[in-house]
Write a protein that holds these residues in place. Structure first.
Motif, PDB file in Angstrom:
ATOM      1  N   ASP A   1     -11.378  21.336 -12.477  1.00 19.83           N
ATOM      2  CA  ASP A   1     -11.344  21.609 -11.043  1.00 19.83           C
ATOM      3  C   ASP A   1     -10.795  23.025 -10.830  1.00 19.83           C
ATOM      4  O   ASP A   1      -9.606  23.218 -10.583  1.00 19.83           O
ATOM      5  CB  ASP A   1     -10.474  20.558 -10.327  1.00 19.83           C
ATOM      6  CG  ASP A   1     -10.398  20.779  -8.832  1.00 19.83           C
ATOM      7  OD1 ASP A   1     -11.125  21.644  -8.316  1.00 19.83           O
ATOM      8  OD2 ASP A   1      -9.607  20.078  -8.165  1.00 19.83           O
ATOM      9  N   GLU A   2     -11.686  24.018 -10.909  1.00 16.97           N
ATOM     10  CA  GLU A   2     -11.256  25.411 -10.806  1.00 16.97           C
ATOM     11  C   GLU A   2     -10.715  25.740  -9.414  1.00 16.97           C
ATOM     12  O   GLU A   2      -9.753  26.490  -9.272  1.00 16.97           O
ATOM     13  CB  GLU A   2     -12.422  26.348 -11.162  1.00 16.97           C
ATOM     14  CG  GLU A   2     -12.807  26.263 -12.634  1.00 16.97           C
ATOM     15  CD  GLU A   2     -13.919  27.221 -12.997  1.00 16.97           C
ATOM     16  OE1 GLU A   2     -14.219  28.123 -12.173  1.00 16.97           O
ATOM     17  OE2 GLU A   2     -14.485  27.078 -14.088  1.00 16.97           O
ATOM     18  N   TRP A   3     -11.337  25.189  -8.385  1.00 19.74           N
ATOM     19  CA  TRP A   3     -10.881  25.454  -7.025  1.00 19.74           C
ATOM     20  C   TRP A   3      -9.512  24.825  -6.773  1.00 19.74           C
ATOM     21  O   TRP A   3      -8.710  25.347  -6.011  1.00 19.74           O
ATOM     22  CB  TRP A   3     -11.902  24.943  -6.008  1.00 19.74           C
ATOM     23  CG  TRP A   3     -13.058  25.889  -5.854  1.00 19.74           C
ATOM     24  CD1 TRP A   3     -14.254  25.830  -6.489  1.00 19.74           C
ATOM     25  CD2 TRP A   3     -13.113  27.061  -5.036  1.00 19.74           C
ATOM     26  NE1 TRP A   3     -15.063  26.878  -6.130  1.00 19.74           N
ATOM     27  CE2 TRP A   3     -14.387  27.653  -5.224  1.00 19.74           C
ATOM     28  CE3 TRP A   3     -12.212  27.670  -4.157  1.00 19.74           C
ATOM     29  CZ2 TRP A   3     -14.780  28.813  -4.572  1.00 19.74           C
ATOM     30  CZ3 TRP A   3     -12.603  28.828  -3.493  1.00 19.74           C
ATOM     31  CH2 TRP A   3     -13.863  29.394  -3.699  1.00 19.74           C
TER      32      TRP A   3
ATOM     33  N   GLU B   1      -7.124  24.748  -8.756  1.00 22.35           N
ATOM     34  CA  GLU B   1      -6.099  25.647  -9.297  1.00 22.35           C
ATOM     35  C   GLU B   1      -5.814  26.812  -8.346  1.00 22.35           C
ATOM     36  O   GLU B   1      -4.721  27.360  -8.325  1.00 22.35           O
ATOM     37  CB  GLU B   1      -6.559  26.183 -10.661  1.00 22.35           C
ATOM     38  CG  GLU B   1      -6.672  25.071 -11.718  1.00 22.35           C
ATOM     39  CD  GLU B   1      -7.431  25.517 -12.964  1.00 22.35           C
ATOM     40  OE1 GLU B   1      -7.577  26.759 -13.145  1.00 22.35           O
ATOM     41  OE2 GLU B   1      -7.883  24.651 -13.730  1.00 22.35           O
ATOM     42  N   LYS B   2      -6.832  27.180  -7.529  1.00 20.31           N
ATOM     43  CA  LYS B   2      -6.663  28.299  -6.591  1.00 20.31           C
ATOM     44  C   LYS B   2      -6.106  27.830  -5.247  1.00 20.31           C
ATOM     45  O   LYS B   2      -5.279  28.509  -4.638  1.00 20.31           O
ATOM     46  CB  LYS B   2      -8.027  28.966  -6.310  1.00 20.31           C
ATOM     47  CG  LYS B   2      -8.732  29.543  -7.518  1.00 20.31           C
ATOM     48  CD  LYS B   2     -10.081  30.099  -7.055  1.00 20.31           C
ATOM     49  CE  LYS B   2     -11.016  30.315  -8.238  1.00 20.31           C
ATOM     50  NZ  LYS B   2     -12.380  30.651  -7.798  1.00 20.31           N
ATOM     51  N   CYS B   3      -6.621  26.701  -4.767  1.00 13.57           N
ATOM     52  CA  CYS B   3      -6.304  26.238  -3.404  1.00 13.57           C
ATOM     53  C   CYS B   3      -5.063  25.346  -3.414  1.00 13.57           C
ATOM     54  O   CYS B   3      -5.151  24.119  -3.284  1.00 13.57           O
ATOM     55  CB  CYS B   3      -7.487  25.485  -2.809  1.00 13.57           C
ATOM     56  SG  CYS B   3      -9.023  26.431  -2.808  1.00 13.57           S
ATOM     57  N   VAL B   4      -3.928  25.981  -3.551  1.00  6.17           N
ATOM     58  CA  VAL B   4      -2.651  25.251  -3.595  1.00  6.17           C
ATOM     59  C   VAL B   4      -2.000  25.332  -2.216  1.00  6.17           C
ATOM     60  O   VAL B   4      -1.941  26.417  -1.617  1.00  6.17           O
ATOM     61  CB  VAL B   4      -1.716  25.856  -4.666  1.00  6.17           C
ATOM     62  CG1 VAL B   4      -0.384  25.130  -4.692  1.00  6.17           C
ATOM     63  CG2 VAL B   4      -2.394  25.818  -6.033  1.00  6.17           C
TER      64      VAL B   4
ATOM     65  N   TYR C   1      -3.198  26.086   3.836  1.00  3.89           N
ATOM     66  CA  TYR C   1      -3.989  26.529   2.679  1.00  3.89           C
ATOM     67  C   TYR C   1      -4.403  27.997   2.868  1.00  3.89           C
ATOM     68  O   TYR C   1      -5.561  28.289   3.193  1.00  3.89           O
ATOM     69  CB  TYR C   1      -5.228  25.645   2.488  1.00  3.89           C
ATOM     70  CG  TYR C   1      -4.896  24.278   1.941  1.00  3.89           C
ATOM     71  CD1 TYR C   1      -4.815  24.044   0.568  1.00  3.89           C
ATOM     72  CD2 TYR C   1      -4.632  23.224   2.809  1.00  3.89           C
ATOM     73  CE1 TYR C   1      -4.492  22.793   0.071  1.00  3.89           C
ATOM     74  CE2 TYR C   1      -4.303  21.963   2.320  1.00  3.89           C
ATOM     75  CZ  TYR C   1      -4.239  21.761   0.952  1.00  3.89           C
ATOM     76  OH  TYR C   1      -3.914  20.519   0.468  1.00  3.89           O
TER      77      TYR C   1
ATOM     78  N   MET D   1      -5.098  30.231   0.850  1.00  3.66           N
ATOM     79  CA  MET D   1      -6.176  30.645  -0.056  1.00  3.66           C
ATOM     80  C   MET D   1      -7.522  30.032   0.363  1.00  3.66           C
ATOM     81  O   MET D   1      -8.539  30.271  -0.271  1.00  3.66           O
ATOM     82  CB  MET D   1      -5.856  30.230  -1.499  1.00  3.66           C
ATOM     83  CG  MET D   1      -4.614  30.874  -2.067  1.00  3.66           C
ATOM     84  SD  MET D   1      -4.746  32.669  -2.135  1.00  3.66           S
ATOM     85  CE  MET D   1      -5.965  32.865  -3.433  1.00  3.66           C
TER      86      MET D   1
ATOM     87  N   PRO E   1     -12.138  24.832  -0.876  1.00 10.23           N
ATOM     88  CA  PRO E   1     -13.361  24.998  -1.670  1.00 10.23           C
ATOM     89  C   PRO E   1     -14.605  25.003  -0.777  1.00 10.23           C
ATOM     90  O   PRO E   1     -14.595  24.367   0.281  1.00 10.23           O
ATOM     91  CB  PRO E   1     -13.361  23.766  -2.590  1.00 10.23           C
ATOM     92  CG  PRO E   1     -11.952  23.284  -2.595  1.00 10.23           C
ATOM     93  CD  PRO E   1     -11.370  23.638  -1.280  1.00 10.23           C
TER      94      PRO E   1
END
Length: 258
Positions: free
Chosen positions: A77-79, A81-84, A154, A156, A159
């Motif tokens: 789940d790459e997103w 990791e970004k969308c914290v 959020y 960032m 997704p």
């Protein structure tokens, strides 16, 4: 201004004002836009409740899978990791398997929930009881408030496949869903009042007269297919003589000569 109490079926939706001189083409589109935009706010609020409880949407290829299956298929789940969420996350598993379980902390969850409550109040059917008319600007304001709350929690972003982001970008796919059935296409919308269709080629005053203080109950619906029209006309309730026979208690009596 004529006051329209808009319903779908027998269910109240909202109040809207329009001058009697309004072209019904314009009014039908206006009513339909407010109606559909209120549905959008409801959908976003429902998904934001899930966001507050269970974090962002999982990638489509990971939804519904167990942790073991995800590991076995080497999915990532790459997103996620970004969308914290701001202030870090609290793990709360989504039993349905749609969201990643990385929920916002209590403070950020409260930001989302408070905004959801305020947005729902703007489009609430209780506005009818309070005599408050709902405008497109009010509904847009509700969506802007929801968008702002998501950006606070959020920063960032979400997704691209998260239904909340898709709704904000007007890219939502409602095909095959109950939510999709509730939406009315502007070109297919009809308004009815006092068992008459308010035809788009006329003005509102052609039906309700020149009194600007008139109040009417206007029903919004999707245009019936041609076959549906015929079946309605052939229904027993559309037959005046059938209705009279029913109320006089002579339904389905067969008369024979003596």
């Amino acid at each position: 201004m004529v006051l329209l109490h808009v319903k779908r079926g027998d269910e109240s939706q909202f109040l809207l004002q329009a001058p009697g001189s309004t072209e019904l083409e314009e009014l039908t589109v206006q009513v339909t836009r407010v109606y559909n935009a209120r549905l959008k706010v409801q959908r976003v609020c429902s998904e934001m409740e899930e966001l507050a409880e269970h974090g962002i949407f999982l990638p489509p290829n990971m939804q519904g899978l167990t942790d073991d299956q995800i590991e076995e298929l080497k999915l990532r789940d790459e997103w996620g990791e970004k969308c914290v969420p701001s202030g870090g996350s609290v793990f709360k598993k989504d039993d349905i398997g749609r969201r990643n379980g990385q929920a916002p902390n209590e403070k950020m969850k409260e930001v989302l929930k408070k905004t959801i409550e305020e947005a729902r109040a703007i489009i609430s059917k209780k506005q009818v009881e309070a005599g408050v008319c709902v405008t497109m600007e009010m509904v847009k304001d509700a969506l802007d408030q929801l968008r702002g709350a998501v950006m606070i929690v959020y920063p960032m972003g979400l997704p691209p496949y998260d239904p909340i982001r898709m709704e904000f970008e007007n890219k939502e796919d409602l095909s095959g869903t109950q939510a999709g059935l509730n939406v009315i296409e502007e070109s297919e919308a009809q308004l009815w009042w006092a068992a008459k269709e308010l035809r788009r080629t006329k003005k509102l005053s052609d039906y309700v007269g020149k009194n600007e203080k008139t109040k009417i109950i206007a029903k919004i619906q999707q245009k019936l297919e041609e076959n549906d029209d015929d079946s309605c006309l052939n229904s027993p309730w559309a037959d005046n003589t059938a209705l009279k026979r029913h109320f006089h208690g002579v339904k389905d009596i067969k008369w024979r000569p003596r």
